[in-house]
Design an enzyme around this catalytic site. Structure first.
Site, PDB file in Angstrom:
ATOM      1  N   HIS A 157       0.848  -1.184   0.000  1.00 47.68           N
ATOM      2  CA  HIS A 157       0.000   0.000   0.000  1.00 47.68           C
ATOM      3  C   HIS A 157       0.884   1.234   0.000  1.00 47.68           C
ATOM      4  O   HIS A 157       1.855   1.290   0.744  1.00 47.68           O
ATOM      5  CB  HIS A 157      -0.889  -0.019   1.249  1.00 47.68           C
ATOM      6  CG  HIS A 157      -2.114   0.820   1.089  1.00 47.68           C
ATOM      7  ND1 HIS A 157      -2.150   2.149   1.374  1.00 47.68           N
ATOM      8  CD2 HIS A 157      -3.355   0.494   0.663  1.00 47.68           C
ATOM      9  CE1 HIS A 157      -3.362   2.614   1.120  1.00 47.68           C
ATOM     10  NE2 HIS A 157      -4.120   1.634   0.690  1.00 47.68           N
ATOM     11  N   ASP A 159      -9.743  -5.545   8.923  1.00 49.53           N
ATOM     12  CA  ASP A 159      -9.619  -4.084   8.904  1.00 49.53           C
ATOM     13  C   ASP A 159      -8.802  -3.687   7.691  1.00 49.53           C
ATOM     14  O   ASP A 159      -7.584  -3.814   7.684  1.00 49.53           O
ATOM     15  CB  ASP A 159      -8.903  -3.581  10.164  1.00 49.53           C
ATOM     16  CG  ASP A 159      -9.737  -3.803  11.403  1.00 49.53           C
ATOM     17  OD1 ASP A 159     -10.966  -3.654  11.325  1.00 49.53           O
ATOM     18  OD2 ASP A 159      -9.137  -4.124  12.445  1.00 49.53           O
ATOM     19  N   LEU A 160      -9.465  -3.192   6.688  1.00 50.30           N
ATOM     20  CA  LEU A 160      -8.800  -2.856   5.425  1.00 50.30           C
ATOM     21  C   LEU A 160      -7.545  -2.030   5.661  1.00 50.30           C
ATOM     22  O   LEU A 160      -7.589  -0.998   6.315  1.00 50.30           O
ATOM     23  CB  LEU A 160      -9.744  -2.042   4.540  1.00 50.30           C
ATOM     24  CG  LEU A 160     -10.944  -2.783   3.979  1.00 50.30           C
ATOM     25  CD1 LEU A 160     -11.683  -1.891   3.008  1.00 50.30           C
ATOM     26  CD2 LEU A 160     -10.475  -4.074   3.292  1.00 50.30           C
ATOM     27  N   ASP A 161      -6.447  -2.456   5.131  1.00 47.28           N
ATOM     28  CA  ASP A 161      -5.197  -1.698   5.181  1.00 47.28           C
ATOM     29  C   ASP A 161      -4.737  -1.404   6.597  1.00 47.28           C
ATOM     30  O   ASP A 161      -3.919  -0.501   6.818  1.00 47.28           O
ATOM     31  CB  ASP A 161      -5.334  -0.373   4.409  1.00 47.28           C
ATOM     32  CG  ASP A 161      -5.610  -0.617   2.947  1.00 47.28           C
ATOM     33  OD1 ASP A 161      -5.214  -1.673   2.441  1.00 47.28           O
ATOM     34  OD2 ASP A 161      -6.232   0.244   2.302  1.00 47.28           O
ATOM     35  N   GLU A 162      -5.263  -2.134   7.567  1.00 47.01           N
ATOM     36  CA  GLU A 162      -4.880  -1.867   8.955  1.00 47.01           C
ATOM     37  C   GLU A 162      -4.207  -3.069   9.595  1.00 47.01           C
ATOM     38  O   GLU A 162      -4.011  -3.112  10.796  1.00 47.01           O
ATOM     39  CB  GLU A 162      -6.131  -1.488   9.771  1.00 47.01           C
ATOM     40  CG  GLU A 162      -6.765  -0.170   9.405  1.00 47.01           C
ATOM     41  CD  GLU A 162      -5.924   1.017   9.822  1.00 47.01           C
ATOM     42  OE1 GLU A 162      -5.252   0.927  10.872  1.00 47.01           O
ATOM     43  OE2 GLU A 162      -5.919   2.025   9.100  1.00 47.01           O
TER      44      GLU A 162
END
Lengths: 311, 311, 311, 311
Positions: free
Chosen positions: B220, B254-257
Site C-alpha cells: 500500500h 480491517d482494510l489496510d490496517e
C-alpha cells in the site's frame, strides 16, 4: 589520527546565508533576494532579469516554479548582488513595483541577506530542538538573531541562557491561559519576524495566530499511519511501525495541517522500546526543524495554497 | 571497465534461504526453522536449545523477543541443521510437542527450508511489483514456488508467462464479482501457502479472507499524513508532501490496517509532478513488497497482536 | 499546537542501557552482560543458557554470530537479570570460567550494566561531536561517566564546563609533543575505560596506543571514493561527489584502518559549497560517533579480526 | 484491498521527458532544451531569456550554476516550448550562435525532447542493470530508443529479446579481443548517442573510447573505504563495512575515475553474507544506473572538468 590539517584550519566559519547555492562563498553584504509570484505567462524571466541587470545587479541564483504546465501561477526566487543595496533598496522596490510588477500583476518581496530574521523560539520542557537551533546559530550555520526563548515551564533556563539569549518564563496554567497568551503577544508583536515552536506543548489559539504578526513554524512527530491524539509513540509501538518521523510545517488555523516544509524518517524495528522511538524521533525532529528554520531564514520558502515551494 | 573478474565468476548463485543470517552460505538441505511462542518465564532458551542439541541439531541462528520486560509473551526463531531432517520431522514435532512445548504452554511451528512456500500473486494492470517478485525468484534470491499469477485484467499475460508461471485471468466486473471470487478460491484453496496482492485493485471480502486458507500480504502506498480514498498521489502533491512511501502488511478484516511488515519512503520535492510521485512510489512499493515476501518465505516473521516481529 | 500531553508527561526519562533490546524498560540494577567467544561447535548456546538458568538468571536477550557456516568462531552476547548480581559477580565469573568456558575453550567477559564506562573525550577546536556526546549523556540516553575532556586547544572550555565535566588543556606544539602525550597518559592511565577522539586533530602515536590501557574510538569523514590527505572536503567538491559521510572505528596502529563500528552518508549536489559539505559532514559525524559510543558503552560490540560484530 | 480506483485509471502513462520539472505534464512536442556554458558575467540570464522570449518561446524551466562566486564558468539549462520547434531548429541555432553565444563567448547545445537518444547497452552475464533499464523504457519512464544490447556472453539473449530489442553477441576471448572490439565499433559508430555499460566486465580500451563517438556511462560498486581490484564484496565483508553502494559515472581514460553522475548506498551489518552484499549491492546498482541514464537522456547533465552538474 585524522590529521587533515587543512580542514582544521579552514574550520566552519560563518557561511554566507545562501550557502548551498551557487556563488555563495562570499558574505551577505549587498546580497539581495527577490521573491515574485504572478500568473504564468511568457516574458517573466526575461523582464525580471533584464530589470536586475539594468539596475546593476549580478544574478547569483535564480529558481522558478510554475504550478501548472499552462495557466498556473509562476513563482521565482532570484538572489543577486547589487553594490550599495541597503541604500538603494527603497528606490529599487518602488521602481520594480511600478514597472515589472505592475506589468505582470506581480506580488513581490525584496529582502537583504545582511539583515537576519529576528526569531523567537517557544519551548516547553524538552531541549533537543531548541538546543540544536541555538547551537547551529552560535556555530554560524543558521543565520538568524534569536530575540528570545519563551517557555511555559522554567526548566530549560539554565541550558539556554549560556547561549546569551533571553529566556522568558510565561507560566500557563489552566486558569490563566488567556493572560499568559497576552503576555506572550506583548513580548512578540513587532519584535520578531518568525516564531518557532520547538516542541511547545500548548494550544496555539486563533487569537494568537492572527495577532502575533509573524509566521509560525512547528515541528510534529509523524508516523505511517498517523496516530492522532495522546501517546502517539506508544501507539506506534503497539502497531509495530517500521518508520518514525517528523514534519516541520507552517502553523495555520487547521491544527497540524499547515503547509509542510520538510519531513524525514528513521527506520525502527520491534526491538526498539517506546522510549527508543521517542529518542530516535527526537533526532529526526531536531534535524527537520533546523532545516526548515534555515530555509525560512534564507528566504528559500514560498507558500502557495496549502503547500510550500522550497527553492 | 569494472574488471572485477572474481565477482563475475562468483556471480549471484542461488543463496541459501537464510542468507543474511549467520552460517547461511550452505544450501537448504537439513535446515530447519523452529518458531515458538509462549508466556515468558526463565528457562525457555535453555530448554529449547538443550532439546535441539539432544536431537543432534546444530543451532545456526537464534533470535528471540519478549513483548514486555516481565510477564509478556516470549517469541523465538531458531534455525538449525539436523542431518536427515525431512525423515525425522514428524518424530521431532511429536517429541518437542510432548516435552518442551507442553512444559512451557508453547505454540510452535517447525518448517523445512528445503520446501519453499507455494505462492500465488494477484495483480491488476501495473507490473512493477509482480515483475520484481518474479525476477528475484528467477534470479535465486527469493526462495518460493510461484504457483500462479491471477489477474482481474488480461493485460500482463505476455509479461508474466515468459517466467514460466501460469497466468490466469479471472475477469471481475460489477456483476460477477461473487462468481469471480469463487473462481479464485477454487484456484487457491489447498494449493498455496501465501497470497501476495501485488497492486491488486479489488476489494478482498471477508469471505475470501476466511476461506482462502493462507495468509495474504498487501502493498500500500503511504504518506505523511495519510491520504485515504481516491487519488492519493494527486492529493499528496497538492499538500506538498516531502516523502512518499509504501507499507507492506498482512491483510486482516480491517482494510489496510493489518500488521505492518515493512515500510520505506523516498524524498520528493515540489519539482516532482504527480506522475513523478507515482513513479517514485512504485520504486518504493516493489522494494518493500519484495522484502516482505522474502522475510515471510524465510519464516522470519511472527505475528503478535496487531504487529509483526521480523527476526 | 502538538498537544500530545501524554508524551510530555512521559518525557524522555533515563532509558535502561539496553534500550533497543527486548525487556529493556527496567533500570540497570542486576542487569549483567556476558560476552563469549569460542570455536564454533554444537552445544554452546545450550551450555551457556543452562548455566545462566541454573545460576538463577533470567535471559533478557541473546544474540550470536558465527564467522563461518562451519568451523569458524562463535560469538555471543547474552544480557540477563540476576538478583544480587553485584555481590555474586566474582563467584559467577569463577564458576563460569571453570565449567562452561573451560569446556568450550572460551574467552568471556562479564559486565554489570549498573557500572557505566568511564570515558575521556579528546577534542581540538570543533565542537559538534563532543557536544552531541555530552548532551546525550546529560539527557540520559548515553550511559557513561565522562571523566574528562582533554584538548590540545583552549577554545572549547566555556562550552564544555557547563556540563559539569572537567576540561583539561594539554597544549601540544611541534616542540613539546612528547611531553604533551606523557601528560595525557598520566591523566588517562587507569582512570578511563574508553577514549573517544571527537575530532581530535593530532596524530595518535603507537606509544600512546600501547600505554593508554583503554580502547580508542575515532570518527573520520568518508567519501566515495576516499580522499586521503589534506583538504578532503575541497577535493570531494572538485570531484563532484554525490554523497558525504563518516566512519566511526576503533583505533589501531594502521591509521584510520581499524575495525569499522558504524558509517553513514548524506546526499549532496553540485549546489553545495565546500563549506556546505563540511557542515553536512559534521551532522553525519556527530550522529555516527554518538551511535558508536553508545553501542560500545552498552557492551554491544565484539571485535573479531579487523571487523566488528554489533549485537 | 487498496481500492484507490482513480490511481488505477490514471495508471502510469508515458510521462513527459522533463517529468520532475515544472510544467512537465504535457508531451514532448515543441519542447526544446538549451544548454549553455560561458565565462560568468552579468547579463547572461537576461540575454538568453530575452532571446528566447523574442523567438516566441515560453520558458518551462531554467537552472543555472556558477563554478565560482566570481570569475568562474556559468552553466545553464533552459527548457522551453516553441511552436514548430523542429522546423525552426536550424535557424534558431544559427541566430543564437551569431548573437548571444558570440557576445558572451558561449558554448551551447540545443536538443529536441521529441527526439529520444539512441542508446546501446553493453552487458556480460548479470541481468539486474539491463533489465531495469529495459523495463523502465517499456513502461514509459525512461525516454530513450534502445538500439541494441551487446554482450560478450550469450547468456542473456532470452531475457532481453522479449523486450523487442536486438541482442548481439560479440564473443571476446583472450585471443580475439581486438577483433571483438572492432566488431563492436562497427555496430556502434554513428548509430548511437550513448553507450551504457550495464555491468559489462571487459576493459574499455582507449581506442574504443576515442572511436566510439558517443559518451559512455558505467556503473561501479562503491564502498567506504574503496576496495580496488578483485573480489571487492568479499573484502568489504572481511573489513566489516556497514554500507555498500554504487557509483554511476562517465567513462574517461582514467579507469573508474570519470565524472560521477550519481551515487547511493544501503546499510548492511555483520549478519549479511558476502552473497547478501552482492545482492543488496545489485539493488543499489540498478537504481543508480537507471537514474543516471534518465538524467542523461533528459539532457540534465553538464560536465565541467572532472565533475557533473545535474540540473
Amino acid at each position: 589520527m585524522s590529521v587533515d590539517v587543512t580542514e582544521t584550519d579552514a574550520k566552519v566559519t560563518r557561511p554566507a546565508p545562501d550557502a548551498g547555492f551557487p556563488q555563495s562563498a562570499s558574505p551577505t553584504q549587498d546580497l539581495g533576494r527577490l521573491l515574485i509570484r504572478c500568473p504564468d505567462r511568457p516574458g517573466v524571466v526575461s523582464a525580471v532579469s533584464t530589470f536586475l541587470t539594468g539596475a546593476g545587479a549580478n544574478i547569483v541564483s535564480l529558481d522558478q516554479y510554475s504550478t501548472e504546465p499552462v495557466g498556473g501561477m509562476f513563482l521565482q526566487r532570484t538572489a543577486f548582488r547589487l553594490p550599495g543595496l541597503s541604500a538603494a533598496c527603497a528606490e529599487f522596490e518602488r521602481e520594480f513595483g511600478e514597472t515589472v510588477a505592475a506589468d505582470f500583476g506581480m506580488d513581490f518581496r525584496l529582502t537583504e541577506a545582511s539583515k537576519p530574521k529576528r526569531v523567537a523560539i517557544m519551548v516547553s520542557k524538552t531541549d533537543h530542538c531548541v538546543l540544536d537551533l541555538l547551537w547551529r546559530n552560535r556555530r554560524g550555520e543558521l543565520d538568524m538573531t534569536v530575540a528570545m526563548v519563551i517557555s511555559n515551564h522554567p526548566d530549560l533556563a539554565d541550558e539556554i541562557r549560556p547561549f546569551g539569549v533571553p529566556f522568558i518564563h510565561t507560566p500557563a496554567t489552566r486558569d490563566n491561559r488567556a493572560e499568559a497568551e497576552q503576555r506572550q503577544l506583548e513580548l512578540l508583536k513587532g519584535n520578531v519576524d518568525l516564531v518557532v515552536l520547538a516542541r511547545y506543548m500548548q494550544i496555539i489559539t486563533p487569537t494568537f495566530l492572527s495577532e502575533v504578526g509573524a509566521p509560525l513554524i512547528n515541528i510534529h512527530h509523524s508516523f505511517l499511519p498517523a496516530f492522532i491524539g495522546a501517546a502517539p509513540y506508544r501507539r506506534a509501538k503497539e502497531r509495530g511501525v517500521k518508520l518514525v518521523g517528523a514534519t516541520a510545517h507552517y502553523v495555520t488555523e487547521d491544527l497540524d495541517e499547515g503547509p509542510i516544509i520538510d519531513q524525514d524518517v528513521v527506520r525502527v524495528s520491534h526491538q526498539h522500546t517506546t522510549a527508543d522511538l521517542v529518542r530516535l524521533g527526537a533526532d529526526v525532529e531536531r534535524a527537520v526543524l533546523s532545516r526548515a528554520v534555515r530555509w525560512h531564514c534564507d528566504d528559500r520558502i514560498v507558500r502557495h495554497e496549502n503547500q510550500t515551494i522550497v527553492f
